[in-house]
Design a protein around this motif. Structure first.
Motif, mmCIF file in Angstrom:
data_model
loop_
_atom_site.group_PDB
_atom_site.id
_atom_site.type_symbol
_atom_site.label_atom_id
_atom_site.label_comp_id
_atom_site.label_asym_id
_atom_site.label_seq_id
_atom_site.Cartn_x
_atom_site.Cartn_y
_atom_site.Cartn_z
ATOM 1 N N TYR A 41 1.146 -1.121 0.158
ATOM 2 C CA TYR A 41 -0.378 0.000 -0.228
ATOM 3 C C TYR A 41 0.705 1.190 0.198
ATOM 4 N N ASP A 42 0.928 1.950 -1.043
ATOM 5 C CA ASP A 42 1.386 3.641 -0.821
ATOM 6 C C ASP A 42 0.724 4.366 -0.325
ATOM 7 N N PRO A 43 1.754 5.299 0.867
ATOM 8 C CA PRO A 43 0.925 5.605 1.545
ATOM 9 C C PRO A 43 0.916 7.361 1.486
ATOM 10 N N SER A 44 1.212 7.321 0.260
ATOM 11 C CA SER A 44 1.422 8.930 -0.068
ATOM 12 C C SER A 44 -0.059 9.406 -1.356
ATOM 13 N N ILE A 45 -0.971 7.755 -0.951
ATOM 14 C CA ILE A 45 -2.279 8.111 -2.117
ATOM 15 C C ILE A 45 -3.295 8.897 -0.635
ATOM 16 N N GLU A 46 -4.008 9.870 -1.439
ATOM 17 C CA GLU A 46 -4.692 10.532 -0.795
ATOM 18 C C GLU A 46 -6.389 9.367 -0.654
ATOM 19 N N LEU A 47 -6.851 8.401 0.188
ATOM 20 C CA LEU A 47 -7.807 7.500 -0.956
ATOM 21 C C LEU A 47 -9.631 9.019 -0.711
ATOM 22 N N PRO A 48 -9.990 8.332 -1.177
ATOM 23 C CA PRO A 48 -11.259 8.884 -1.112
ATOM 24 C C PRO A 48 -12.642 8.940 -0.321
ATOM 25 N N VAL A 49 -13.035 8.996 -0.016
ATOM 26 C CA VAL A 49 -13.927 9.533 1.483
ATOM 27 C C VAL A 49 -15.175 9.073 0.307
ATOM 28 N N ALA A 50 -15.842 7.651 1.012
ATOM 29 C CA ALA A 50 -16.749 7.193 1.090
ATOM 30 C C ALA A 50 -17.860 6.851 2.332
ATOM 31 N N PRO A 51 -19.278 8.208 2.493
ATOM 32 C CA PRO A 51 -19.479 7.110 4.200
ATOM 33 C C PRO A 51 -20.325 6.317 4.305
ATOM 34 N N ASP A 52 -20.321 5.666 3.370
ATOM 35 C CA ASP A 52 -21.376 3.995 3.355
ATOM 36 C C ASP A 52 -19.760 2.647 2.870
ATOM 37 N N ALA A 53 -18.503 3.290 2.887
ATOM 38 C CA ALA A 53 -18.028 1.905 2.499
ATOM 39 C C ALA A 53 -17.746 1.123 3.643
ATOM 40 N N ASN A 54 -17.814 -0.485 3.170
ATOM 41 C CA ASN A 54 -17.768 -1.174 3.937
ATOM 42 C C ASN A 54 -16.182 -1.487 4.111
ATOM 43 N N LYS A 55 -16.493 -2.595 5.698
ATOM 44 C CA LYS A 55 -14.807 -2.584 5.721
ATOM 45 C C LYS A 55 -14.499 -3.930 4.675
ATOM 46 N N LYS A 56 -13.772 -4.557 3.768
ATOM 47 C CA LYS A 56 -12.907 -5.608 3.912
ATOM 48 C C LYS A 56 -12.655 -6.792 4.685
ATOM 49 N N GLU A 57 -13.594 -8.311 4.572
ATOM 50 C CA GLU A 57 -13.675 -9.164 5.235
ATOM 51 C C GLU A 57 -12.145 -9.324 5.207
ATOM 52 N N ASP A 58 -11.205 -9.918 3.833
ATOM 53 C CA ASP A 58 -9.533 -10.292 4.372
ATOM 54 C C ASP A 58 -8.957 -9.809 3.223
ATOM 55 N N SER A 59 -7.791 -9.714 2.946
ATOM 56 C CA SER A 59 -6.691 -9.124 1.681
ATOM 57 C C SER A 59 -6.610 -10.699 1.083
ATOM 58 N N GLU A 60 -6.339 -11.626 1.218
ATOM 59 C CA GLU A 60 -5.875 -12.942 0.436
ATOM 60 C C GLU A 60 -6.138 -12.977 -0.581
ATOM 61 N N GLY A 61 -5.056 -13.579 -1.533
ATOM 62 C CA GLY A 61 -5.442 -13.272 -2.829
ATOM 63 C C GLY A 61 -5.747 -12.055 -3.749
ATOM 64 N N GLU A 62 -5.539 -10.911 -3.214
ATOM 65 C CA GLU A 62 -5.411 -9.722 -3.339
ATOM 66 C C GLU A 62 -4.928 -9.174 -4.614
ATOM 67 N N LEU A 63 -4.599 -8.730 -5.549
ATOM 68 C CA LEU A 63 -3.166 -7.859 -5.755
ATOM 69 C C LEU A 63 -3.455 -6.410 -6.008
ATOM 70 N N VAL A 64 -2.825 -5.772 -5.260
ATOM 71 C CA VAL A 64 -3.128 -3.807 -5.248
ATOM 72 C C VAL A 64 -2.262 -3.050 -6.260
ATOM 73 N N PHE A 65 -2.660 -2.839 -6.626
ATOM 74 C CA PHE A 65 -2.882 -1.542 -8.069
ATOM 75 C C PHE A 65 -2.637 -0.205 -7.149
ATOM 76 N N ASN A 66 -1.826 0.547 -7.149
ATOM 77 C CA ASN A 66 -1.632 2.398 -6.840
ATOM 78 C C ASN A 66 -1.739 3.400 -7.807
ATOM 79 N N VAL A 67 -2.491 3.685 -8.045
ATOM 80 C CA VAL A 67 -2.920 4.800 -9.252
ATOM 81 C C VAL A 67 -2.336 5.993 -7.931
#
Length: 141
Positions: A41-67
């Motif tokens: 996870y790139d810490p310099s990325i400022e993620l957008p805010v989504a008030p109704d966002a759900n917390k993810k279950e797990d990160s197994e098998g996850e391919l992360v792309f930072n834009v």
């Protein structure tokens, strides 16, 4: 009758050296796992805010792309596995990952100011590889 065992009088002593060896091995193992998980996870990325966002279950098998959006140059830099990538070149890697784990998914972490064409390019690369499970990282402040 002869008594069994030990031969020495008193309580047996606890051997602490093997216990310390095992603890050090476990410590090194967990430290190496933690650094690889955090470095995706790139810490310099400022993620957008989504008030109704759900917390993810797990990160197994996850391919992360930072834009990451670079306002100075008006361009985006896409990274995958800690390296800047051209999305056309990464499709073959995604296909191989999909064959290895059919439940693989793509997580897109993007700045809130990044134009949608850069984010949709990541989604298109995932679609070309046959990965239909794409999620987006947001904050729920």
């Amino acid at each position: 009758m002869a008594g069994g065992g030990g031969g020495a009088e008193g309580d047996p002593e606890f051997q602490i050296a093997p216990m310390i060896d095992v603890l050090l091995v476990l410590l090194i193992f967990f430290m190496s796992i933690a650094t690889t998980a955090v470095s995706r996870y790139d810490p310099s990325i400022e993620l957008p805010v989504a008030p109704d966002a759900n917390k993810k279950e797990d990160s197994e098998g996850e391919l992360v792309f930072n834009v990451a959006w670079k306002a100075q140059t008006q361009s985006a830099v896409t990274t995958f596995e800690e390296h800047a990538v051209n999305l056309d070149d990464v499709v073959s890697t995604l296909i191989a990952r999909k064959k290895a784990d059919p439940k693989v998914r793509v997580l897109v972490r993007s700045d809130g100011l990044t134009p949608v064409r850069y984010v949709s390019a990541v989604v298109e690369a995932a679609a070309k590889a046959g990965i239909s499970d794409v999620t987006f990282a947001t904050l729920s402040r």
